[in-house]
Design an enzyme around this catalytic site. Structure first.
Site, PDB file in Angstrom:
ATOM      1  N   LYS A  18       9.487 -15.235  -5.224  1.00 10.22           N
ATOM      2  CA  LYS A  18       9.744 -13.910  -4.651  1.00 10.22           C
ATOM      3  C   LYS A  18      11.250 -13.648  -4.688  1.00 10.22           C
ATOM      4  O   LYS A  18      12.036 -14.397  -4.106  1.00 10.22           O
ATOM      5  CB  LYS A  18       9.239 -13.839  -3.215  1.00 10.22           C
ATOM      6  CG  LYS A  18       9.619 -12.541  -2.506  1.00 10.22           C
ATOM      7  CD  LYS A  18       9.001 -12.446  -1.130  1.00 10.22           C
ATOM      8  CE  LYS A  18       7.522 -12.190  -1.219  1.00 10.22           C
ATOM      9  NZ  LYS A  18       6.952 -11.870   0.107  1.00 10.22           N
ATOM     10  N   ALA A  30       3.203  -9.017  -8.308  1.00 13.15           N
ATOM     11  CA  ALA A  30       3.177  -7.808  -7.472  1.00 13.15           C
ATOM     12  C   ALA A  30       4.601  -7.368  -7.191  1.00 13.15           C
ATOM     13  O   ALA A  30       5.541  -8.163  -7.211  1.00 13.15           O
ATOM     14  CB  ALA A  30       2.438  -8.062  -6.162  1.00 13.15           C
ATOM     15  N   ASP A  60       4.743  -7.931  10.681  1.00 16.46           N
ATOM     16  CA  ASP A  60       4.184  -7.066   9.630  1.00 16.46           C
ATOM     17  C   ASP A  60       2.825  -7.598   9.182  1.00 16.46           C
ATOM     18  O   ASP A  60       2.564  -7.772   7.994  1.00 16.46           O
ATOM     19  CB  ASP A  60       5.148  -7.000   8.440  1.00 16.46           C
ATOM     20  CG  ASP A  60       4.867  -5.791   7.541  1.00 16.46           C
ATOM     21  OD1 ASP A  60       4.188  -4.853   8.015  1.00 16.46           O
ATOM     22  OD2 ASP A  60       5.319  -5.779   6.388  1.00 16.46           O
ATOM     23  N   GLY A  73       6.634  -5.185  -4.166  1.00 15.10           N
ATOM     24  CA  GLY A  73       6.548  -4.557  -2.861  1.00 15.10           C
ATOM     25  C   GLY A  73       7.792  -3.758  -2.545  1.00 15.10           C
ATOM     26  O   GLY A  73       8.657  -3.522  -3.398  1.00 15.10           O
ATOM     27  N   GLY A  74       7.897  -3.334  -1.282  1.00 18.98           N
ATOM     28  CA  GLY A  74       9.017  -2.503  -0.887  1.00 18.98           C
ATOM     29  C   GLY A  74      10.325  -3.253  -0.795  1.00 18.98           C
ATOM     30  O   GLY A  74      11.389  -2.642  -0.890  1.00 18.98           O
ATOM     31  N   MET A  75      10.282  -4.579  -0.580  1.00 18.60           N
ATOM     32  CA  MET A  75      11.509  -5.350  -0.407  1.00 18.60           C
ATOM     33  C   MET A  75      11.726  -6.411  -1.471  1.00 18.60           C
ATOM     34  O   MET A  75      12.836  -6.904  -1.630  1.00 18.60           O
ATOM     35  CB  MET A  75      11.513  -6.020   0.972  1.00 18.60           C
ATOM     36  CG  MET A  75      11.511  -5.047   2.120  1.00 18.60           C
ATOM     37  SD  MET A  75      11.684  -5.866   3.703  1.00 18.60           S
ATOM     38  CE  MET A  75      11.644  -4.453   4.795  1.00 18.60           C
ATOM     39  N   ALA A  76      10.668  -6.801  -2.169  1.00 21.57           N
ATOM     40  CA  ALA A  76      10.803  -7.889  -3.127  1.00 21.57           C
ATOM     41  C   ALA A  76       9.739  -7.780  -4.199  1.00 21.57           C
ATOM     42  O   ALA A  76       8.754  -7.050  -4.061  1.00 21.57           O
ATOM     43  CB  ALA A  76      10.684  -9.236  -2.402  1.00 21.57           C
ATOM     44  N   THR A  77       9.954  -8.500  -5.289  1.00 23.32           N
ATOM     45  CA  THR A  77       8.977  -8.620  -6.365  1.00 23.32           C
ATOM     46  C   THR A  77       8.538 -10.071  -6.445  1.00 23.32           C
ATOM     47  O   THR A  77       9.362 -10.979  -6.348  1.00 23.32           O
ATOM     48  CB  THR A  77       9.574  -8.179  -7.712  1.00 23.32           C
ATOM     49  OG1 THR A  77       9.977  -6.812  -7.606  1.00 23.32           O
ATOM     50  CG2 THR A  77       8.565  -8.309  -8.829  1.00 23.32           C
ATOM     51  N   VAL A  78       7.221 -10.281  -6.611  1.00 21.84           N
ATOM     52  CA  VAL A  78       6.672 -11.631  -6.683  1.00 21.84           C
ATOM     53  C   VAL A  78       6.282 -11.924  -8.128  1.00 21.84           C
ATOM     54  O   VAL A  78       5.597 -11.126  -8.773  1.00 21.84           O
ATOM     55  CB  VAL A  78       5.446 -11.788  -5.762  1.00 21.84           C
ATOM     56  CG1 VAL A  78       4.892 -13.215  -5.856  1.00 21.84           C
ATOM     57  CG2 VAL A  78       5.829 -11.472  -4.324  1.00 21.84           C
TER      58      VAL A  78
END
Length: 664
Positions: A47, A25, A141, A27-32
């Site tokens: 991550k 996945a 969050d 996201g807005g701050m990181a990629t997993v």
């Protein structure tokens, strides 16, 4: 085969230990990423923070410190953190890999959950958050994207009550808390779930997470978030200005205890909420216990043979308090129920005049009078017995049939039509999970409970299932994924897997998927076959760079490496027999006897000389120079051309020298 994989990190090994096998996945701050810990031989989630965040020194420092704290937070409902480090200057975390779906994916698929399922998931969410609160951490969050739902231990992936729930992204909590806004002045929180105090002051504590958890419960029960708007800031301020509505206003028929839970958790005043996730967890567990008993009692009632509606969909039955449920009968002295305790209308004639008190002897009545009273007593008794029989019959009719009516026919109607028609007939409609159908159009009613013309209590709720249309699934994007992961993802969609012939690839590591047939995005029915083409890694022979070589040298070099030359001549201003292009490109991997196509120059194109004899010498010179030739004049440049070399009509290369002999 030259195949390009978009994500350059796939196939690389981080710190000599974590081999990245696929992207999970972004996201807005990181990629997993999915990765293999080659030291411990286990699958992990890795991550990596985006480069845009890595430039924020405060964020990176807090992120690193928080990772160490979370690594010490051991709880079965918290995604474990195993390791942390940096790769090419970007901070990364190594975490537990959870095989399952996010709560967001589940809600996208099912829209909303049953009350029992919603509370089961919320129970484990709060257990994880409560562990963090006890450690002094605030998540900040809490949202469906950060809740992972693993497969149930029983193996039934659809049974959410038994599923294992884990909360992720605690590692970003304190890092975000370093500043209430980002560098652009935007609130760093998900506005659909943000607590009012976070919008107003940027301050957060354990009650902030309680608010977000309450909104998540609202969404699980209703299939939507409380507020929406054109701009994120508009949504955020609705949390400040309005009370979150109770879920039953959107999903009628929910137990009141669920409205109370959502209202308690989402009070705008933090002081009116449960003090932390642990306190809210206690309230949720109490609600689950009560809800579970109600459902168990209902299930038992529905199994009674002959009971109207037995076998229908479960209906929540309110519990009855003891004083209303049982009539208290006073004890009878002596342990026997004497005839004197009966009401006068129920006594037999010979019992009518008995009394426990002594009485004076009186003269017997006349025979006629005695018969009259005896007959009257019997008539009254008969009438009363008949009346009681009517009452019993009427009550039985009402309980078994009278209060029931026939369920309206809603099958094949659209959702709007079914809801409108049911309300017109005096019923509520509950929309259940969708169901695939080859015959009923998408969005129309494919089944209902109770079924058409079945018995139903007037004003009750009818549960309808909408058609999802024919069951088809798009082939997922599997390039760069390991075979095991790709097979599992396809089999979860009930698609068959076929392994095609592996091919060499210059970009994809050995053993990963480089293409599928059909291609990603193609919609297939269950049972269809998807062929996976795997990479064999880079081919053993490296194609040399032959551009600029003479064709004879190029042939020799290829033969020495076990490759074959295929030639094609092309127009070029390069000298003849010079290699000016090749395919495959230099550095590409190739198998033995692979043909390498060489583009060979024919040499510059030749021009035909015009015949310039008997023309003025200077005019002839200008003509030749205009055609790109060099001109050499002999004897008298002001005379007439008497000879030219080469002669007119001769083909020569551009820029050749032409001699003109001029005299009178």
């Amino acid at each position: 085969m030259d195949t390009t994989v978009a994500d350059t990190l796939i196939g690389t090994t981080i710190d000599g230990r974590y081999r990245i096998t696929g992207r999970v996945a972004r996201g807005g701050m990181a990629t997993v990423y999915r990765a293999t810990d080659e030291r411990l031989e286990r699958t992990v989630a890795l991550k990596i923070i985006h480069p845009s965040q890595a430039t924020n020194v405060h964020f990176v420092d807090r992120f690193t410190d928080e990772a160490k704290t979370i690594a010490r937070l051991t709880h079965p409902n918290v995604v474990a953190v195993y390791d942390q480090g940096r790769h090419q200057g970007l901070p990364y975390l190594v975490m537990e890999f959870v095989q399952g779906k996010t709560l967001r994916e589940l809600l996208s698929q099912r829209v909303k959950l049953t009350p029992v399922e919603a509370l089961a998931i919320l129970d484990q969410m709060l257990a994880a958050i409560a562990a963090a609160h006890r450690a002094g951490l605030v998540h900040r969050d809490v949202k469906p994207e950060n809740v992972l739902v693993a497969e149930a231990p029983s193996g039934g992936s659809a049974d959410l009550v038994d599923a294992v729930v884990k909360v992720a992204d605690f590692g970003l909590a304190r890092a975000i808390e370093a500043s209430s806004v980002d560098d652009t002045g935007q609130l760093m929180a998900t506005v659909a779930y943000v607590a009012p105090e976070l919008v107003q002051t940027g301050q957060a504590d354990a009650r902030t997470d309680v608010y977000s958890a309450g909104v998540v419960l609202f969404e699980m029960l209703t299939g939507r978030v409380p507020y929406d708007g054109a701009e994120p800031i508009e949504v955020a301020w609705q949390h400040v200005d309005n009370d979150v509505p109770v879920p039953s206003t959107i999903a009628p028929g929910l137990p009141p205890v669920l409205d109370q839970l959502v209202s308690r958790a989402t009070r705008r005043d933090p002081g009116s909420r449960p003090t932390d996730a642990g306190a809210m967890l206690s309230e949720v567990q109490a609600a689950r216990d009560g809800l579970g008993v109600t459902h168990a009692e209902t299930a038992m009632l529905r199994q009674i043979p002959g009971r109207p509606g037995a076998g229908d969909a479960t209906t929540i039955v309110p519990t009855v308090s003891a004083p209303d449920a049982t009539a208290i009968v006073p004890p009878v002295q002596g342990g026997n129920y004497q005839a004197s305790h009966r009401p006068s209308w129920a006594r037999l004639p010979e019992q009518g005049g008995r009394s426990s008190a002594p009485h004076r002897r009186s003269a017997p009545p006349a025979a006629g009078a005695a018969g009259f009273f005896e007959d009257r007593r019997r008539v009254m008794l008969t009438a009363l017995v008949a009346l009681m029989a009517l009452v019993v019959i009427g009550s039985t009719w009402w309980v078994t049939s009278g209060r029931y009516t026939e369920t309206p026919q809603l099958l094949t109607m659209s959702q709007d039509q079914a809801v409108a028609y049911a309300k017109q007939q005096g019923f509520e409609v509950f929309i259940g999970d969708g169901q695939y159908s080859e015959t009923v159009p998408e969005g129309s009613v494919v089944s209902q409970d109770p079924g058409p013309l079945a018995k139903i209590v007037k004003g009750d709720t009818i549960r309808v299932i909408l058609s999802l249309g024919p069951e088809v699934h798009p082939v997922p994007e599997l390039e760069g994924q390991e075979l095991t992961y790709a097979k599992a993802e396809l089999e979860a969609l009930r698609l068959k897997v076929k392994q095609g012939k592996a091919v060499y690839s210059d970009t994809a590591p050995e053993g990963v998927v480089i293409s599928t047939d059909p291609k990603a995005g193609t919609e297939l029915k269950p049972g269809s076959t998807v062929t996976l083409v795997l990479s064999k890694g880079k081919a053993p022979i490296t194609v040399p760079n032959l551009v600029g070589e003479n064709i004879n040298n190029a042939r020799t070099i290829l033969a020495q490496r076990g490759l074959q030359a295929a030639e094609e001549t092309v127009e070029s201003d390069k000298p003849a027999d010079t290699v000016i292009g090749q395919s495959p490109k230099a550095g590409t991997g190739a198998e033995k006897n692979t043909k390498v196509t060489l583009q060979v120059s024919k040499g510059p194109a030749q021009l035909t000389l015009p015949d310039l004899t008997n023309q003025p010498c200077q005019q002839a010179q200008a003509t030749l120079q205009g055609m790109g030739f060099q001109v050499q004049i002999n004897i008298d440049p002001n005379a007439t051309v008497r000879q030219q070399n080469p002669p007119g009509g001769t083909p020569v290369p551009p820029n050749s020298v032409v001699q003109l002999t001029c005299f009178l």
